[in-house]
Design a protein around this motif. Structure first.
Motif, PDB file in Angstrom:
ATOM      1  N   ARG A 107     -85.860  18.716 -12.608  1.00 37.34           N
ATOM      2  CA  ARG A 107     -86.075  19.645 -12.277  1.00 37.34           C
ATOM      3  C   ARG A 107     -84.705  18.125 -10.623  1.00 37.34           C
ATOM      4  O   ARG A 107     -85.967  18.536  -9.162  1.00 37.34           O
ATOM      5  CB  ARG A 107     -87.724  19.158 -11.177  1.00 37.34           C
ATOM      6  CG  ARG A 107     -88.530  19.735 -12.303  1.00 37.34           C
ATOM      7  CD  ARG A 107     -90.288  18.997 -11.787  1.00 37.34           C
ATOM      8  NE  ARG A 107     -91.287  20.182 -12.845  1.00 37.34           N
ATOM      9  CZ  ARG A 107     -92.257  20.306 -11.853  1.00 37.34           C
ATOM     10  NH1 ARG A 107     -92.759  19.669 -11.714  1.00 37.34           N
ATOM     11  NH2 ARG A 107     -92.525  20.708 -12.992  1.00 37.34           N
ATOM     12  N   GLN A 179     -94.493  25.922 -10.372  1.00 38.90           N
ATOM     13  CA  GLN A 179     -96.720  25.938 -10.276  1.00 38.90           C
ATOM     14  C   GLN A 179     -96.414  26.917 -11.568  1.00 38.90           C
ATOM     15  O   GLN A 179     -98.273  26.552 -11.339  1.00 38.90           O
ATOM     16  CB  GLN A 179     -96.712  26.638  -9.378  1.00 38.90           C
ATOM     17  CG  GLN A 179     -95.098  25.722  -8.136  1.00 38.90           C
ATOM     18  CD  GLN A 179     -94.272  26.160  -7.895  1.00 38.90           C
ATOM     19  OE1 GLN A 179     -93.535  26.556  -8.085  1.00 38.90           O
ATOM     20  NE2 GLN A 179     -93.578  25.365  -7.080  1.00 38.90           N
ATOM     21  N   SER A 193     -89.811  30.412  -5.509  1.00 39.66           N
ATOM     22  CA  SER A 193     -90.348  28.977  -5.614  1.00 39.66           C
ATOM     23  C   SER A 193     -90.222  27.822  -4.737  1.00 39.66           C
ATOM     24  O   SER A 193     -88.768  28.303  -4.327  1.00 39.66           O
ATOM     25  CB  SER A 193     -89.816  28.533  -7.203  1.00 39.66           C
ATOM     26  OG  SER A 193     -89.916  27.466  -7.375  1.00 39.66           O
ATOM     27  N   GLU A 194     -90.742  27.296  -4.107  1.00 41.13           N
ATOM     28  CA  GLU A 194     -90.916  26.329  -2.844  1.00 41.13           C
ATOM     29  C   GLU A 194     -91.239  25.117  -3.406  1.00 41.13           C
ATOM     30  O   GLU A 194     -91.290  25.121  -4.545  1.00 41.13           O
ATOM     31  CB  GLU A 194     -91.471  27.257  -1.450  1.00 41.13           C
ATOM     32  CG  GLU A 194     -90.996  28.299  -0.754  1.00 41.13           C
ATOM     33  CD  GLU A 194     -91.290  28.823  -0.122  1.00 41.13           C
ATOM     34  OE1 GLU A 194     -91.321  28.973   0.604  1.00 41.13           O
ATOM     35  OE2 GLU A 194     -93.187  28.775  -0.084  1.00 41.13           O
ATOM     36  N   ALA A 195     -91.564  23.990  -2.747  1.00 40.02           N
ATOM     37  CA  ALA A 195     -91.646  22.813  -2.514  1.00 40.02           C
ATOM     38  C   ALA A 195     -93.067  23.066  -3.939  1.00 40.02           C
ATOM     39  O   ALA A 195     -92.717  22.014  -4.629  1.00 40.02           O
ATOM     40  CB  ALA A 195     -91.724  21.994  -1.658  1.00 40.02           C
ATOM     41  N   GLN A 196     -94.111  23.016  -3.255  1.00 42.28           N
ATOM     42  CA  GLN A 196     -95.193  23.120  -4.043  1.00 42.28           C
ATOM     43  C   GLN A 196     -96.051  24.249  -3.971  1.00 42.28           C
ATOM     44  O   GLN A 196     -97.045  23.817  -5.318  1.00 42.28           O
ATOM     45  CB  GLN A 196     -96.429  21.964  -2.908  1.00 42.28           C
ATOM     46  CG  GLN A 196     -95.667  20.859  -2.299  1.00 42.28           C
ATOM     47  CD  GLN A 196     -95.404  19.638  -2.861  1.00 42.28           C
ATOM     48  OE1 GLN A 196     -96.346  19.581  -4.815  1.00 42.28           O
ATOM     49  NE2 GLN A 196     -95.211  18.892  -3.756  1.00 42.28           N
ATOM     50  N   ARG A 197     -95.605  25.320  -3.636  1.00 45.30           N
ATOM     51  CA  ARG A 197     -95.874  26.812  -4.110  1.00 45.30           C
ATOM     52  C   ARG A 197     -94.546  27.397  -4.523  1.00 45.30           C
ATOM     53  O   ARG A 197     -93.715  27.682  -3.904  1.00 45.30           O
ATOM     54  CB  ARG A 197     -97.131  27.039  -2.681  1.00 45.30           C
ATOM     55  CG  ARG A 197     -96.573  27.262  -2.237  1.00 45.30           C
ATOM     56  CD  ARG A 197     -96.599  28.060  -0.891  1.00 45.30           C
ATOM     57  NE  ARG A 197     -95.903  28.550   0.379  1.00 45.30           N
ATOM     58  CZ  ARG A 197     -96.475  29.777   1.312  1.00 45.30           C
ATOM     59  NH1 ARG A 197     -97.658  30.609   1.182  1.00 45.30           N
ATOM     60  NH2 ARG A 197     -95.165  30.648   1.496  1.00 45.30           N
ATOM     61  N   ASP A 228    -100.309  33.694  -3.889  1.00 48.48           N
ATOM     62  CA  ASP A 228     -99.617  32.497  -3.643  1.00 48.48           C
ATOM     63  C   ASP A 228     -99.513  31.237  -4.468  1.00 48.48           C
ATOM     64  O   ASP A 228    -101.503  31.236  -5.312  1.00 48.48           O
ATOM     65  CB  ASP A 228     -99.335  31.454  -2.553  1.00 48.48           C
ATOM     66  CG  ASP A 228     -99.547  31.717  -0.996  1.00 48.48           C
ATOM     67  OD1 ASP A 228     -98.242  32.417  -1.756  1.00 48.48           O
ATOM     68  OD2 ASP A 228    -100.006  31.791   0.173  1.00 48.48           O
ATOM     69  N   SER A 230     -99.871  27.552  -7.092  1.00 50.11           N
ATOM     70  CA  SER A 230     -99.457  26.322  -7.171  1.00 50.11           C
ATOM     71  C   SER A 230    -100.050  25.911  -8.663  1.00 50.11           C
ATOM     72  O   SER A 230    -100.707  26.785  -9.448  1.00 50.11           O
ATOM     73  CB  SER A 230    -100.796  25.566  -6.513  1.00 50.11           C
ATOM     74  OG  SER A 230    -101.818  25.213  -6.748  1.00 50.11           O
ATOM     75  N   GLN A 232    -101.955  23.808  -8.977  1.00 52.84           N
ATOM     76  CA  GLN A 232    -103.727  24.090  -9.991  1.00 52.84           C
ATOM     77  C   GLN A 232    -104.880  25.693  -9.754  1.00 52.84           C
ATOM     78  O   GLN A 232    -104.995  25.800 -10.151  1.00 52.84           O
ATOM     79  CB  GLN A 232    -104.545  23.029  -9.174  1.00 52.84           C
ATOM     80  CG  GLN A 232    -104.395  21.441  -8.923  1.00 52.84           C
ATOM     81  CD  GLN A 232    -102.616  21.223  -8.505  1.00 52.84           C
ATOM     82  OE1 GLN A 232    -102.196  22.017  -7.408  1.00 52.84           O
ATOM     83  NE2 GLN A 232    -101.988  20.410  -9.410  1.00 52.84           N
TER      84      GLN A 232
END
Length: 330
Positions: A107, A179, A193-197, A228, A230, A232
């Motif tokens: 990453r 994610q 794809s972004e930072a957390q989602r 969306d 993530s 989790q």
């Protein structure tokens, strides 16, 4: 004073590698050399990164006998016919070796630069894969393609892609991102794809999305749905439409969008951030904006909304920090 390697920002080190490859792989025109010289002069870290590149090249390029990993790196750097990504991988290791702040990991910016396919800010690219599937890479995107006997896998390292899958009953089609996974069930869809989602949107067929965390429930999205994702969980489905894939044709469609939100979207296609003052952030705008024409868009918004364009620079005007829209006379 010589700048320590670990003080060189990752994006600056990456750009130094890019300059080396550009100068090595194409005739060094006066314009190219001037742009390279301007970049080096723009900031001390730029020059420090370039000196590190030069140090590595002289260390290995000038030796009659180089062994082991160094020999592989030297051969890769000196062979113009080799894949660009191998050159970057080898030089990245050498450039920042010895307590460096960066490694060639899954990453990091280095792996993204060394991807099979990538686009820069403002660039879009269309690709037809070996199986006939079609991809469109949006601005600032990097992917790897991994086809095997039982599956076709796209590894989305960053950015956004649109996928139109070709039929291949013997191999499933997957998009892997930090994610989780998106498995196409005969479809056209996009993944951002972004930072957390990540945002998955389905336009034809269906897509099953599964969070990366083991045991998390999957969700099947049908045509006209998005969600969306993530590591989790998956959000509840929401409607999507043609406007959500207008970028595939180089256009951003706004329908009564906040000016601040429009500029945030356009910033993805710009080499520098686009912002506005709080006084005009809530203004509503509508229209179809060609993402390859950022200056014209700003001029149009300025004229239509009675705004002024403010360009913030540094290093004696040689580097644009941001472009800001503000009320006239503010």
């Amino acid at each position: 004073m010589t700048q320590a390697v670990h003080d060189i920002p990752a994006h600056v080190a990456r750009r130094a590698v890019e300059w080396m490859l550009e100068l090595q792989s194409a005739p060094a025109t006066p314009a190219l050399r001037q742009a390279w010289s301007d970049w080096r002069a723009a900031h001390p870290t730029h020059e420090a990164a370039w000196q590190r590149v030069e140090s590595v090249r002289s260390r290995f390029g000038g030796l009659a006998g180089v062994s082991g990993a160094a020999a592989v790196a030297h051969a890769t750097l000196s062979a113009r016919s080799r894949a660009r990504r191998r050159s970057v991988q080898a030089l990245a290791v050498l450039l920042l070796a010895g307590g460096a702040a960066y490694t060639v990991e899954q990453r990091t910016p280095w792996r993204q630069w060394a991807a099979d396919h990538r686009t820069r800010a403002g660039e879009q690219r269309r690709i037809v894969l070996a199986d006939g599937s079609a991809l469109v890479l949006n601005t600032d995107t990097a992917i790897n393609v991994r086809f095997a006997a039982g599956e076709r896998r796209i590894v989305l390292l960053r950015g956004e892609i649109f996928v139109a899958t070709a039929k291949d009953p013997g191999r499933r089609f997957l998009v892997e991102m930090p994610q989780g996974l998106a498995q196409a069930l005969g479809t056209q869809f996009s993944v951002h794809s972004e930072a957390q989602r990540a945002v998955v949107r389905v336009f034809e067929g269906a897509v099953e999305i599964t969070p990366a965390q083991a045991g998390s429930p999957a969700l099947v999205l049908r045509a006209g749905q998005g969600a969306d994702l993530s590591a989790q969980s998956v959000s509840s489905p929401r409607p999507v439409g043609d406007a959500d894939r207008s970028w595939v044709h180089g256009t951003l469609i706004a329908k009564s969008m906040r000016l601040a939100d429009l500029l945030a979207q356009l910033s993805r296609y710009s080499p520098h951030p686009l912002v506005c003052s709080d006084a005009v952030a809530e203004l509503r705008v509508s229209g179809a904006y060609p993402v390859a024409q950022i200056p014209l868009i700003l001029e149009s918004l300025s004229a239509t909304l009675q705004l002024q364009i403010e360009t913030q620079t540094r290093f004696w005007g040689r580097q644009v920090v941001q472009v800001r829209l503000a009320p006239r006379g503010a």
